[in-house]
Design a protein around this motif. Structure first.
Motif, PDB file in Angstrom:
ATOM      1  N   VAL A  31     -11.410   9.304 -40.985  1.00 21.82           N
ATOM      2  CA  VAL A  31     -10.120   9.961 -40.798  1.00 21.82           C
ATOM      3  C   VAL A  31     -10.095  11.238 -41.619  1.00 21.82           C
ATOM      4  O   VAL A  31     -10.814  11.377 -42.612  1.00 21.82           O
ATOM      5  N   SER A  32      -9.271  12.175 -41.183  1.00 22.29           N
ATOM      6  CA  SER A  32      -8.992  13.372 -41.973  1.00 22.29           C
ATOM      7  C   SER A  32      -7.529  13.334 -42.392  1.00 22.29           C
ATOM      8  O   SER A  32      -6.688  12.747 -41.711  1.00 22.29           O
ATOM      9  N   PHE A  33      -7.233  13.968 -43.517  1.00 19.19           N
ATOM     10  CA  PHE A  33      -5.849  14.062 -43.960  1.00 19.19           C
ATOM     11  C   PHE A  33      -5.667  15.365 -44.726  1.00 19.19           C
ATOM     12  O   PHE A  33      -6.629  15.957 -45.223  1.00 19.19           O
ATOM     13  N   GLU A  34      -4.418  15.818 -44.777  1.00 21.04           N
ATOM     14  CA  GLU A  34      -4.089  17.043 -45.489  1.00 21.04           C
ATOM     15  C   GLU A  34      -3.147  16.751 -46.642  1.00 21.04           C
ATOM     16  O   GLU A  34      -2.292  15.865 -46.546  1.00 21.04           O
ATOM     17  N   LEU A  35      -3.312  17.502 -47.729  1.00 17.81           N
ATOM     18  CA  LEU A  35      -2.440  17.397 -48.884  1.00 17.81           C
ATOM     19  C   LEU A  35      -1.726  18.723 -49.092  1.00 17.81           C
ATOM     20  O   LEU A  35      -2.346  19.789 -49.005  1.00 17.81           O
ATOM     21  N   GLU A  36      -0.431  18.651 -49.373  1.00 22.11           N
ATOM     22  CA  GLU A  36       0.354  19.845 -49.631  1.00 22.11           C
ATOM     23  C   GLU A  36       1.286  19.610 -50.803  1.00 22.11           C
ATOM     24  O   GLU A  36       1.564  18.468 -51.175  1.00 22.11           O
ATOM     25  N   SER A  37       1.777  20.697 -51.370  1.00 26.60           N
ATOM     26  CA  SER A  37       2.765  20.586 -52.435  1.00 26.60           C
ATOM     27  C   SER A  37       4.070  20.081 -51.836  1.00 26.60           C
ATOM     28  O   SER A  37       4.524  20.588 -50.804  1.00 26.60           O
TER      29      SER A  37
END
Length: 344
Positions: free
Chosen positions: A25-31
């Motif tokens: 899986v891919s995932f994104e992290l943001e503030s």
């Protein structure tokens, strides 16, 4: 750009997650607050902390997005018995908090001096750091000629398959060379990436810089093929860690045997461990606040100081000469050889 000079870690939020292949899986992290632009060197990894069963667990994963974006992207492959990889695959949801530590790693396309012709060789999840390099080169330097060799079981198990094909069609300086164990339904050849296939897929390999990432056995074989061919190894770079893979275990010294005592005066803790065992395991079992993200002696998150006694270390990758002289070690790569006193 976010300035890491004033912080070693940052609390982010998982903004989205999606399936890449049946086991990745891919995932994104943001503030979660003000959008931040993240600065790192393409190819680097970052240590991440996830809350699992009430405890924060840490692992290091390669970043596969571009510097300067407001989201950091990671791709994780399921590891049999892997605590963190299975949590990410099965339970991580959008909105979940994730701790990010400062990106690190010498395997990147800024510190690695390359020719104008490069060959990226990867297998499995080893595609993640080199994909970041590809994105960077294509976005910033059209003069770099990229030969991209990737080994996978099948089209369905090839991470970023559709994205790779789009890049191959869109950019004349990006040449995709997939080699599949099962090539049904594709235009790509079938086989195992041996020495013959390596030079078939890149006939002018001797004129290029090679950057390699993949399982340890795979990297060992590819490096051997290059050395056998007389390749100038000054133009060869490889990643030095395998995500969520424990450092190789040395057998305990049978003649010494028995247990050793570990003292951590700063926390008032006394522990007992088997002679020859890993220092990080003893400290974790004792409930000490040690972070072991890569668990292979490359990220430096488990640095601690051996005040008394001795350990035998298999990696000093992120330590300076001054730190080594002062007794600092990487706990995940240090086998206990006597009673020791440890400080943080």
């Amino acid at each position: 750009m976010f300035d890491w000079k004033h912080s070693d870690s940052l609390s982010l939020t998982c903004s989205r997650k999606w399936q890449e292949t049946p086991d990745t899986v891919s995932f994104e992290l943001e503030s979660p607050d003000t959008p931040l632009e993240f600065n790192f060197k393409p190819g680097q990894f970052a240590s991440l902390g996830f809350m699992i069963n009430g405890k924060e667990e840490f692992r290091a994963y390669s970043i596969n997005s571009l510097p300067g974006e407001t989201a950091l992207q990671f791709t994780v492959k399921r590891v049999e018995g892997g605590l963190v990889s299975n949590f990410i695959m099965d339970e991580l949801e959008a909105g979940a908090p994730v701790t990010l530590f400062k990106p690190a790693g010498a395997f990147n396309c800024i510190d690695c001096t390359t020719r104008l012709k490069v060959t990226l060789v990867s297998a499995g999840c080893g595609i993640t750091p080199v994909m970041s390099m590809v994105k960077y080169w294509l976005a910033n330097d059209s003069a770099v000629d990229i030969n991209f060799i990737h080994m996978a079981r099948s089209k369905e198990s090839t991470i970023y398959f559709d994205q790779l094909e789009r890049l191959d069609k869109q950019y004349s300086n990006f040449n995709l060379r997939l080699l599949l164990k099962d090539n049904r339904g594709t235009r790509y050849p079938q086989g195992r990436l041996n020495k013959e296939w390596l030079f078939t897929l890149c006939p002018d390999l001797q004129e290029r810089t090679v950057l390699l990432c993949g399982p340890e056995g795979f990297m060992h074989d590819i490096k051997g093929y290059l050395q056998e061919s007389g390749f100038d190894m000054n133009h060869f770079y490889q990643e030095s860690y395998t995500p969520e893979a424990a450092v190789s275990q040395e057998p305990a010294d049978e003649e010494a045997g028995g247990n050793v005592q570990i003292s951590v005066p700063g926390f008032g803790v006394e522990l007992e461990a088997e002679h020859g065992s890993l220092l990080v395991e003893a400290l974790e079992q004792g409930g000490l606040p040690i972070i072991a993200a890569c668990r292979s002696g490359i990220c430096g998150s488990c640095k601690c100081k051996v005040e008394k006694g001795s350990v035998e270390s298999t990696s000093k990758e992120t330590l300076t000469e001054a730190e080594i002289d002062q007794g600092y070690v990487l706990a995940c790569s240090s086998h206990i050889k006597s009673d020791v006193e440890v400080g943080f």
